[in-house]
Design a protein around this motif. Structure first.
Motif, PDB file in Angstrom:
ATOM      1  N   TYR F 105       0.816  -1.219   0.000  1.00  0.00           N
ATOM      2  CA  TYR F 105       0.000   0.000   0.000  1.00  0.00           C
ATOM      3  C   TYR F 105       0.850   1.269   0.000  1.00  0.00           C
ATOM      4  O   TYR F 105       0.379   2.321  -0.414  1.00  0.00           O
ATOM      5  CB  TYR F 105      -1.005  -0.027   1.148  1.00  0.00           C
ATOM      6  N   GLY F 106       2.104   1.179   0.450  1.00  0.00           N
ATOM      7  CA  GLY F 106       2.983   2.328   0.330  1.00  0.00           C
ATOM      8  C   GLY F 106       3.474   2.500  -1.105  1.00  0.00           C
ATOM      9  O   GLY F 106       3.614   3.613  -1.602  1.00  0.00           O
ATOM     10  N   SER F 107       3.695   1.378  -1.773  1.00  0.00           N
ATOM     11  CA  SER F 107       4.183   1.426  -3.147  1.00  0.00           C
ATOM     12  C   SER F 107       3.026   1.755  -4.106  1.00  0.00           C
ATOM     13  O   SER F 107       1.934   2.102  -3.663  1.00  0.00           O
ATOM     14  CB  SER F 107       4.839   0.094  -3.490  1.00  0.00           C
ATOM     15  N   VAL F 108       3.277   1.673  -5.392  1.00  0.00           N
ATOM     16  CA  VAL F 108       2.302   2.166  -6.368  1.00  0.00           C
ATOM     17  C   VAL F 108       1.997   1.135  -7.450  1.00  0.00           C
ATOM     18  O   VAL F 108       2.739   0.175  -7.647  1.00  0.00           O
ATOM     19  CB  VAL F 108       2.846   3.427  -7.061  1.00  0.00           C
ATOM     20  N   LEU F 267      -1.527   7.861  -6.935  1.00  0.00           N
ATOM     21  CA  LEU F 267      -0.317   7.111  -6.590  1.00  0.00           C
ATOM     22  C   LEU F 267      -0.356   6.644  -5.142  1.00  0.00           C
ATOM     23  O   LEU F 267      -0.044   5.492  -4.833  1.00  0.00           O
ATOM     24  CB  LEU F 267       0.935   7.971  -6.834  1.00  0.00           C
ATOM     25  N   CYS F 268      -0.749   7.548  -4.237  1.00  0.00           N
ATOM     26  CA  CYS F 268      -0.830   7.160  -2.829  1.00  0.00           C
ATOM     27  C   CYS F 268      -1.909   6.096  -2.614  1.00  0.00           C
ATOM     28  O   CYS F 268      -1.746   5.166  -1.825  1.00  0.00           O
ATOM     29  CB  CYS F 268      -1.142   8.382  -1.961  1.00  0.00           C
ATOM     30  N   ALA F 269      -3.009   6.228  -3.330  1.00  0.00           N
ATOM     31  CA  ALA F 269      -4.125   5.294  -3.160  1.00  0.00           C
ATOM     32  C   ALA F 269      -3.818   3.920  -3.726  1.00  0.00           C
ATOM     33  O   ALA F 269      -4.336   2.908  -3.243  1.00  0.00           O
ATOM     34  CB  ALA F 269      -5.373   5.859  -3.844  1.00  0.00           C
ATOM     35  N   SER F 270      -2.982   3.879  -4.750  1.00  0.00           N
ATOM     36  CA  SER F 270      -2.783   2.617  -5.455  1.00  0.00           C
ATOM     37  C   SER F 270      -1.891   1.669  -4.664  1.00  0.00           C
ATOM     38  O   SER F 270      -1.079   2.088  -3.844  1.00  0.00           O
ATOM     39  CB  SER F 270      -2.159   2.894  -6.820  1.00  0.00           C
TER      40      SER F 270
HETATM   41 NA    NA Z   1       0.265   3.663  -2.625  1.00  0.00          NA
END
Ligand code: NA
Ligand SMILES: Nc1ncnc2c1ncn2[C@@H]1O[C@H](COP(=O)(O)O)[C@@H](O)[C@H]1O
Ligand SMILES: Nc1ncnc2c1ncn2[C@@H]1O[C@H](COP(=O)(O)O)[C@@H](O)[C@H]1O
Ligand SMILES: Nc1ncnc2c1ncn2[C@@H]1O[C@H](COP(=O)(O)O)[C@@H](O)[C@H]1O
Ligand code: NA
Ligand code: NA
Lengths: 327, 102, 102, 102, 327, 327
Positions: F105-108, F267-270
């Motif tokens: 969840y931190g990554s994209v 990006l943050c949500a992905s």
């Molecule tokens: Na993310």
């Protein structure tokens, strides 16, 4: 030369090749699925064949086509002779391996040719359409020549012989190149128009991804090469230099215009890594692919793409004299 | 209980361009069939390789089921080219159903 | 009659991203080589899976031929990670030609 | 020395469209899992074939590890359709680690 | 007819098919990776579906769409009956094999249809967009019909039954064709514009490579066919001729314009080699793929591409009378 | 919001994703060959990288680029912290699994980003070209962060350590994204023009087929998920909502224009489902892919595509105030 060299290093096509080399050297796990890489190589051959055929349909046959075809066949058959001598003496290879390597240097690399055409076109010197036929004609004589060098006439059962001949004359690249060339001639510019968004517009993009993959393969292969000596490494640089010069002089001598002369030089300089390795695996299974593939794919191919195409083009331009330089 | 009989299973790893040479030999010694599986990568005395279909530097695994005699004939037929062609051959006993086919 | 010797054939099913860990162990115990085959789908206690190369959720089958001692060393070396890495290992005797290689 | 137990390894070659029928039977006889490998080409009494995914004329190799009894149950369950569905079945003993899974 | 025939033999699409046949007959090792061939067939279905959907969104629904859909379903269900009778008597097949083959001839070939559309468009007679829906509708009734012929009602466990029904109604081609058709209708011309460089401009080029592969497969299959008799070979030529004529007459009779009538004839003439073989493998595993695939793929398919599309188009033009001929 | 939502559901790109979900749910056998799917994902990364690089070459570097890069790295590193806390308490996961999921969840997700860009462009709010660099920068900090959470510092042999670091910093996506970005910058608009028919014109069409495949994979995975609880399902919806809002507020706060702020929110949500799962398989083999892949791929990804991109865009527009809305 300036133009061509500059074109080389700002062309996405070449830059993707460098990216592939880089990714492999830093041991990234980037990899193109092999089914796709194979598909791209078939696409490139079909597209280049079609384009050549259409060009010939459009422009008719140049008076020089006969002589350049003959010249190409001769080069493919004869260039392995010097290569063989050098590989046996300076390269210290046995007869089998020397013959196998020599065959690669007589034959041609479709992708080197295609990359050269891109760079020549950007520099305003497109080669003639019939050069594709020369490309196809040069694929196989070198195989015969290399085999003769490796083991003389005779040997093999007739079954193996016929397998081999099929591999030589009906291998996938030759059939696809000549077949598409013929289709291009029959369909002509109007027929080609229908399929040109796929085969023409998409061409350079596919070439980018394919060269990315070739960069990966070339670099990975040299990193795990165990049987390559520095002598052979040097020969893999010297042969394309010498063969390229022979080619561009001979091409100019028979009166090719500057783009075609450069293209012919590139054909002589290039070493096969698709058709010939497959033929050698069958015909000379004792020869070591670790030698011939590493030389042709990991040394000669990058050298041609990054340096030698530029040199050959510059030479062709110089030979053509001041009149030959057109934007 | 379905009845089974014992046969030999032979598996040969070969460079893809040479696979046809192996299957021709299998046909010649009179074995009823063979099956080819794809191979992805490997490592041996010559270093590592990965499937490289573009250059033909990929390998295939050929498997064949045969009676003990035919298997021995196959091994004898392949022995001379085993080293020159870089083949890797393993063989073991398996139970099969409808063994009369093999 | 070509002479054959008996060796162990070991096959290990592993998630593709973990395959290199397995082949590293094979190299470390001194076995001369290994070969990797692609796998398409499967089913186990964790349910079914299909090859999903995009997400890396695909598996590979690693096969290796070794002498009895080296095979035992391999099994010992892999045993601790077998469960944590979800490996499946089978091993059996096979006849090979030119057995001195293994 | 890591302890191993003996289990049966069963391998079944089937046309890809029929593979699910085979794996359904494996599930039904209570075997804990199976794995499918791709196949590229072959030759048998019906002549040669090459993988033709477009027409569905390709084959798969299904492998399963099971105890002797479950393997026998599987063979019994498959025997009736073996000929009609053109299946090829081989079976042999293998050593496995953590044998309680199978 | 002249126009269509000429278009046939100068179209790169058809020429690549011929190249594939040729390469296989001379035993070249040319081969398209199967993952790619599968991908191309999915692409073609998505593209043709989209295009049909957009056409319907644009033009609205023609008054004849209902009747032609009905006609298509009826043809798919009924054409296997005559085929079955012929296959059992003249073809000397047993009930199982006759039913399996008959199902193929009732159903349709997407690529034959697509090739016909290319040729019709070049001849200035594009079929209506909704013909794609007819294509999708004709895929499956023939499967049911063939199964009923092969083993009557009853039999199977309910588990197998549900497997089979899923295969029939939710097989990949039907879902992808109808799904893309629906997407085309929802997205409309403006939505389609975004993706048209990929799905429209690239279409014919992909079709070329796909037909190259189909040529290879068709020729290789017939060269290794062991269970095909000359009787069955003749039937594989006669059925598309007869079914094509039935189709083009019926299409004209219900008032389709000339392009759509020809397209409907081609649908009736074509034999499935994607959806139906997979269904037959599951539902009639005892039937011999060496018979049904060889007939539909190696004889009927080339015959349709090379000869029958031209005949059907000529008939449609003739039926439409002098007014129907537009350049 | 209206515009973006509408664009979402009439865009072929999204409709193909829905078709994939549908086909899997009705258990159709539709499937894209994996070699092709992998190839498409490489193509998409190369294309998006190139496009971003060319945009930066064209427009020069915006003054905000430094701050947004920093913000991205911080978000990638810090967002896993809250996720970890939630996953351990509400989600009842053990430390290993909570750390593995948090990293995702931190990554994209590249494809979520790409789909958002399509929708933003259709709505007249294209994000800045350098956002691609932000995308690449956000891929890996989360992996380190997730690993630290899962097992603290220390452990592992140095061999495994170096394997892992290579996987993290030189994984295929990062190398290809940044490499293509660099190539785009070097080649510039004129170099890109040569390859734009392939990389630009074909882009949306490839995205359609790729999302069709992602729909199939996402739906099939959730249908066979055995280890997913409803608690985790809810968290897989809540995290993208919360992270998306954090992202869009932070992006607006540092002065990004509306399109880039929305893109940063996305990006943050992905959640990653390409680079991170591969890294986790290596670094935390004990963690269960049935949990992290199902959450990120089967719940968060469809939620982002179908709902959350619209919400985030609407929020960005609202934050930008009446002046921010440009056609
Ligand atoms: Na993310
Ligand atoms: N003896 C054999 N060894 C290995 N594979 C075989 C053998 N016989 C048949 N096969 C495989 O099974 C398929 C069907 O065989 P058949 O039913 O004999 O046509 C062949 O195409 C081969 O792939
Ligand atoms: N011990 C082994 N076990 C399994 N495969 C092997 C083994 N040794 C060699 N191979 C395979 O055979 C190929 C050629 O081996 P070599 O002739 O030793 O280079 C290798 O690349 C491997 O794929
Ligand atoms: N009994 C078995 N036979 C063959 N393959 C198996 C068996 N059990 C598990 N597998 C394979 O190992 C994978 C992981 O199994 P599991 O750890 O039980 O989920 C499965 O997805 C199968 O591919
Ligand atoms: Na040369
Ligand atoms: Na029909």
């Amino acid at each position: 030369m300036d133009t061509a060299t500059l074109q080389t290093f700002t062309s996405p096509v070449v830059l993707f090749f460098i990216l592939g080399l880089f990714a492999a050297f830093v041991r990234s796990d980037l990899a193109i699925p092999e089914a796709l890489a194979k598909g791209m190589s078939l696409y490139l051959m079909a597209a280049i064949g079609l384009k050549g055929g259409v060009a010939v349909a459009e422009s008719g046959v140049d008076s020089t086509i006969g002589s350049v075809l003959l010249l190409g066949v001769a080069a493919s058959f004869l260039l392995p002779l010097t290569a063989f001598a050098i590989l046996k003496t300076l390269g210290r290879l046995d007869r089998t391996n020397a013959g196998a390597v020599a065959a690669h240097y007589g034959s041609v690399s479709v992708v080197t040719y295609v990359t050269a055409v891109e760079i020549l076109e950007l520099s305003g010197m497109p080669p003639a359409g019939y050069m594709v036929a020369v490309l196809a004609a040069m694929e196989t004589p070198a195989i015969l020549s290399g085999l003769l060098l490796a083991r003389g006439i005779g040997g093999r059962t007739s079954n193996e012989q016929s397998d081999m001949m099929r591999e030589v004359f009906l291998n996938a690249s030759v059939v696809l190149l000549l077949g598409s060339f013929a289709i291009g001639m029959v369909a002509g510019p109007s027929g080609f128009a229908e399929v040109s968004p796929f085969f023409a517009a998409g061409f350079k993009g596919v070439l980018c991804l394919f060269l990315l993959d070739m960069g990966l393969i070339a670099a990975r292969r040299i990193m795990s090469a165990r049987t390559l000596t520095w002598r052979l490494g040097l020969i893999a640089l010297a042969l394309p230099l010498v063969n390229g010069m022979i080619g561009v002089f001979a091409g100019s001598a028979i009166g090719l215009e500057v783009g075609s002369a450069a293209a012919f030089g590139v054909l002589c300089a290039s070493a096969s890594y698709i058709a010939v390795p497959a033929a050698m695996r069958l015909a000379l299974p004792e020869a070591d692919p670790g030698i011939y593939l590493t030389m042709s794919l990991s040394i000669t191919f990058p050298f041609n793409i990054l340096v030698n195409i530029g040199l050959i083009t510059a030479t062709a331009v110089a030979l053509a004299g001041p009149i030959g330089i057109s934007p | 209980m379905t009845e089974t009989v014992v046969r030999k299973r032979i598996e040969i790893l070969a460079d893809t361009p040479l696979a046809r040479r192996v299957t021709d030999v299998i046909d010649q010694v009179g074995i009823s069939g063979w099956t080819v599986l794809p191979v992805q990568s490997g490592s041996g005395r010559d270093g590592q390789w990965r499937e490289e279909r573009v250059t033909g530097a990929d390998k295939s695994l050929i498997l064949s089921i045969a009676s003990e005699e035919k298997a021995a004939a196959l091994v004898d037929a392949l022995a001379p080219i085993l080293t020159s062609h870089g083949l890797l051959l393993t063989m073991w006993n398996v139970e099969v159903i409808r063994g009369e086919r093999f």
